[in-house]
Design a protein around this motif. Structure first.
Motif, mmCIF file in Angstrom:
data_model
loop_
_atom_site.group_PDB
_atom_site.id
_atom_site.type_symbol
_atom_site.label_atom_id
_atom_site.label_comp_id
_atom_site.label_asym_id
_atom_site.label_seq_id
_atom_site.Cartn_x
_atom_site.Cartn_y
_atom_site.Cartn_z
ATOM 1 N N SER A 24 12.264 -6.824 -11.862
ATOM 2 C CA SER A 24 11.099 -6.156 -12.440
ATOM 3 C C SER A 24 10.070 -5.889 -11.353
ATOM 4 O O SER A 24 9.954 -6.634 -10.385
ATOM 5 N N LYS A 25 9.333 -4.798 -11.544
ATOM 6 C CA LYS A 25 8.313 -4.388 -10.586
ATOM 7 C C LYS A 25 7.031 -4.081 -11.333
ATOM 8 O O LYS A 25 7.062 -3.632 -12.479
ATOM 9 N N MET A 26 5.912 -4.319 -10.663
ATOM 10 C CA MET A 26 4.608 -3.996 -11.214
ATOM 11 C C MET A 26 4.028 -2.839 -10.416
ATOM 12 O O MET A 26 3.949 -2.896 -9.193
ATOM 13 N N ASP A 27 3.643 -1.776 -11.130
ATOM 14 C CA ASP A 27 3.003 -0.611 -10.516
ATOM 15 C C ASP A 27 1.516 -0.680 -10.819
ATOM 16 O O ASP A 27 1.123 -0.783 -11.989
ATOM 17 N N VAL A 28 0.701 -0.595 -9.773
ATOM 18 C CA VAL A 28 -0.743 -0.707 -9.922
ATOM 19 C C VAL A 28 -1.399 0.510 -9.283
ATOM 20 O O VAL A 28 -1.102 0.858 -8.146
ATOM 21 N N LEU A 29 -2.287 1.153 -10.026
ATOM 22 C CA LEU A 29 -3.161 2.187 -9.483
ATOM 23 C C LEU A 29 -4.585 1.686 -9.651
ATOM 24 O O LEU A 29 -4.991 1.321 -10.760
ATOM 25 N N ALA A 30 -5.321 1.655 -8.553
ATOM 26 C CA ALA A 30 -6.694 1.146 -8.605
ATOM 27 C C ALA A 30 -7.602 2.034 -7.768
ATOM 28 O O ALA A 30 -7.157 2.713 -6.842
ATOM 29 N N GLU A 31 -8.873 1.999 -8.122
ATOM 30 C CA GLU A 31 -9.874 2.800 -7.430
ATOM 31 C C GLU A 31 -11.056 1.906 -7.096
ATOM 32 O O GLU A 31 -11.464 1.082 -7.918
ATOM 33 N N LYS A 32 -11.602 2.086 -5.911
ATOM 34 C CA LYS A 32 -12.743 1.281 -5.483
ATOM 35 C C LYS A 32 -14.029 1.989 -5.910
ATOM 36 O O LYS A 32 -14.318 3.095 -5.473
ATOM 37 N N ILE A 33 -14.781 1.328 -6.782
ATOM 38 C CA ILE A 33 -16.053 1.849 -7.265
ATOM 39 C C ILE A 33 -17.110 0.780 -7.016
ATOM 40 O O ILE A 33 -16.982 -0.355 -7.495
ATOM 41 N N ASN A 34 -18.140 1.136 -6.253
ATOM 42 C CA ASN A 34 -19.213 0.197 -5.889
ATOM 43 C C ASN A 34 -18.659 -1.069 -5.239
ATOM 44 O O ASN A 34 -19.013 -2.183 -5.613
ATOM 45 N N ASN A 35 -17.750 -0.890 -4.299
ATOM 46 C CA ASN A 35 -17.114 -1.987 -3.550
ATOM 47 C C ASN A 35 -16.357 -2.972 -4.430
ATOM 48 O O ASN A 35 -16.182 -4.128 -4.070
ATOM 49 N N LYS A 36 -15.901 -2.517 -5.591
ATOM 50 C CA LYS A 36 -15.107 -3.367 -6.474
ATOM 51 C C LYS A 36 -13.911 -2.550 -6.956
ATOM 52 O O LYS A 36 -14.050 -1.388 -7.313
ATOM 53 N N TRP A 37 -12.736 -3.174 -6.958
ATOM 54 C CA TRP A 37 -11.523 -2.484 -7.385
ATOM 55 C C TRP A 37 -11.466 -2.458 -8.904
ATOM 56 O O TRP A 37 -11.553 -3.489 -9.560
ATOM 57 N N GLU A 38 -11.316 -1.245 -9.458
ATOM 58 C CA GLU A 38 -11.143 -1.065 -10.895
ATOM 59 C C GLU A 38 -9.778 -0.437 -11.120
ATOM 60 O O GLU A 38 -9.406 0.510 -10.437
ATOM 61 N N TYR A 39 -9.070 -0.960 -12.106
ATOM 62 C CA TYR A 39 -7.697 -0.545 -12.339
ATOM 63 C C TYR A 39 -7.646 0.702 -13.206
ATOM 64 O O TYR A 39 -8.310 0.791 -14.234
ATOM 65 N N ILE A 40 -6.844 1.662 -12.768
ATOM 66 C CA ILE A 40 -6.609 2.886 -13.530
ATOM 67 C C ILE A 40 -5.402 2.673 -14.436
ATOM 68 O O ILE A 40 -5.436 3.005 -15.610
ATOM 69 N N SER A 41 -4.341 2.113 -13.875
ATOM 70 C CA SER A 41 -3.166 1.799 -14.698
ATOM 71 C C SER A 41 -2.398 0.635 -14.087
ATOM 72 O O SER A 41 -2.377 0.452 -12.867
ATOM 73 N N ILE A 42 -1.785 -0.123 -14.973
ATOM 74 C CA ILE A 42 -0.893 -1.217 -14.587
ATOM 75 C C ILE A 42 0.324 -1.126 -15.499
ATOM 76 O O ILE A 42 0.190 -1.101 -16.722
ATOM 77 N N ASN A 43 1.497 -1.036 -14.903
ATOM 78 C CA ASN A 43 2.764 -0.986 -15.646
ATOM 79 C C ASN A 43 3.713 -2.005 -15.054
ATOM 80 O O ASN A 43 3.718 -2.219 -13.842
ATOM 81 N N ILE A 44 4.537 -2.577 -15.906
ATOM 82 C CA ILE A 44 5.631 -3.423 -15.422
ATOM 83 C C ILE A 44 6.923 -2.735 -15.836
ATOM 84 O O ILE A 44 7.120 -2.411 -17.010
ATOM 85 N N ARG A 45 7.761 -2.474 -14.836
ATOM 86 C CA ARG A 45 9.057 -1.834 -15.069
ATOM 87 C C ARG A 45 10.149 -2.881 -14.939
ATOM 88 O O ARG A 45 10.273 -3.518 -13.902
ATOM 89 N N ILE A 46 10.925 -3.030 -15.985
ATOM 90 C CA ILE A 46 12.099 -3.895 -15.911
ATOM 91 C C ILE A 46 13.273 -2.983 -15.609
ATOM 92 O O ILE A 46 13.571 -2.064 -16.369
ATOM 93 N N LYS A 47 13.912 -3.211 -14.459
ATOM 94 C CA LYS A 47 14.977 -2.328 -13.996
ATOM 95 C C LYS A 47 16.366 -2.816 -14.391
ATOM 96 O O LYS A 47 17.243 -2.037 -14.709
ATOM 97 N N LYS A 48 16.566 -4.108 -14.326
ATOM 98 C CA LYS A 48 17.867 -4.689 -14.652
ATOM 99 C C LYS A 48 17.625 -5.974 -15.411
ATOM 100 O O LYS A 48 16.640 -6.652 -15.155
ATOM 101 N N PRO A 49 18.469 -6.361 -16.300
ATOM 102 C CA PRO A 49 19.714 -5.768 -16.778
ATOM 103 C C PRO A 49 19.442 -4.535 -17.647
ATOM 104 O O PRO A 49 18.334 -4.336 -18.139
ATOM 105 N N GLU A 50 20.462 -3.734 -17.833
ATOM 106 C CA GLU A 50 20.328 -2.472 -18.574
ATOM 107 C C GLU A 50 19.810 -2.683 -19.996
ATOM 108 O O GLU A 50 19.095 -1.841 -20.524
ATOM 109 N N ALA A 51 20.170 -3.795 -20.615
ATOM 110 C CA ALA A 51 19.748 -4.048 -22.000
ATOM 111 C C ALA A 51 18.225 -4.201 -22.108
ATOM 112 O O ALA A 51 17.642 -3.906 -23.142
#
Length: 148
Positions: A111-138
């Motif tokens: 599994s992998k975590m995809d993170v998109l974040a933007e720095k606003i006023n010197n603080k990281w704010e998250y735009i999106s967070i997803n967790i992708r489970i790649k294997k097993p196929e089920a």
């Protein structure tokens, strides 16, 4: 009578140095041009661990993630090397993909975590967070954790 013979490597020293320099030059010329940029991005991401740690803390609270993977384990020091990091030209937004593991005993789960974040006023704010489970196929799926 002087019967001293110089060792072969001293006789061939110039050729050995020339060969090594040629080999190093060929090796460097085959490296991808974006390698230095990727190393810079990785270094910058390692200097700002709060991006991944904050996203992981948010992902740990998701019920779907808890059900499928269990409690997410803390990120290891080499996990980012197995993922990818990309910063914007200004350095004020980042996209990170990193391996995550849960404490549930599931064979060969990836599994992998995809993170998109933007720095606003010197603080990281998250735009999106997803967790992708790649294997097993089920279990293959994408779990949206946060979407702005």
């Amino acid at each position: 009578m002087n019967s001293y013979k110089r060792p072969w490597y001293k006789l061939k020293r110039t050729w050995i140095i020339l060969f090594l320099l040629t080999f190093i030059g060929l090796f460097v010329s085959t490296l991808p041009p974006e390698l230095s940029r990727n190393i810079t991005y990785l270094t910058k991401a390692y200097s700002e661990p709060e991006i991944c740690e904050g996203a992981l803390a948010i992902a740990k609270t998701d019920t779907t993630v808890l059900k499928l993977l269990g409690n997410l384990e803390p990120l290891g020091s080499l996990d980012m090397l197995n993922g990818s990091v990309g910063y914007s030209q200004n350095g004020d937004s980042v996209g990170i993909t990193i391996n995550v593991r849960g404490d549930k005993e599931i064979n060969n789960i990836r599994s992998k975590m995809d993170v998109l974040a933007e720095k606003i006023n010197n603080k990281w704010e998250y735009i999106s967070i997803n967790i992708r489970i790649k294997k097993p196929e089920a279990l293959k799926q994408t779990i949206p954790i946060l979407k702005k």
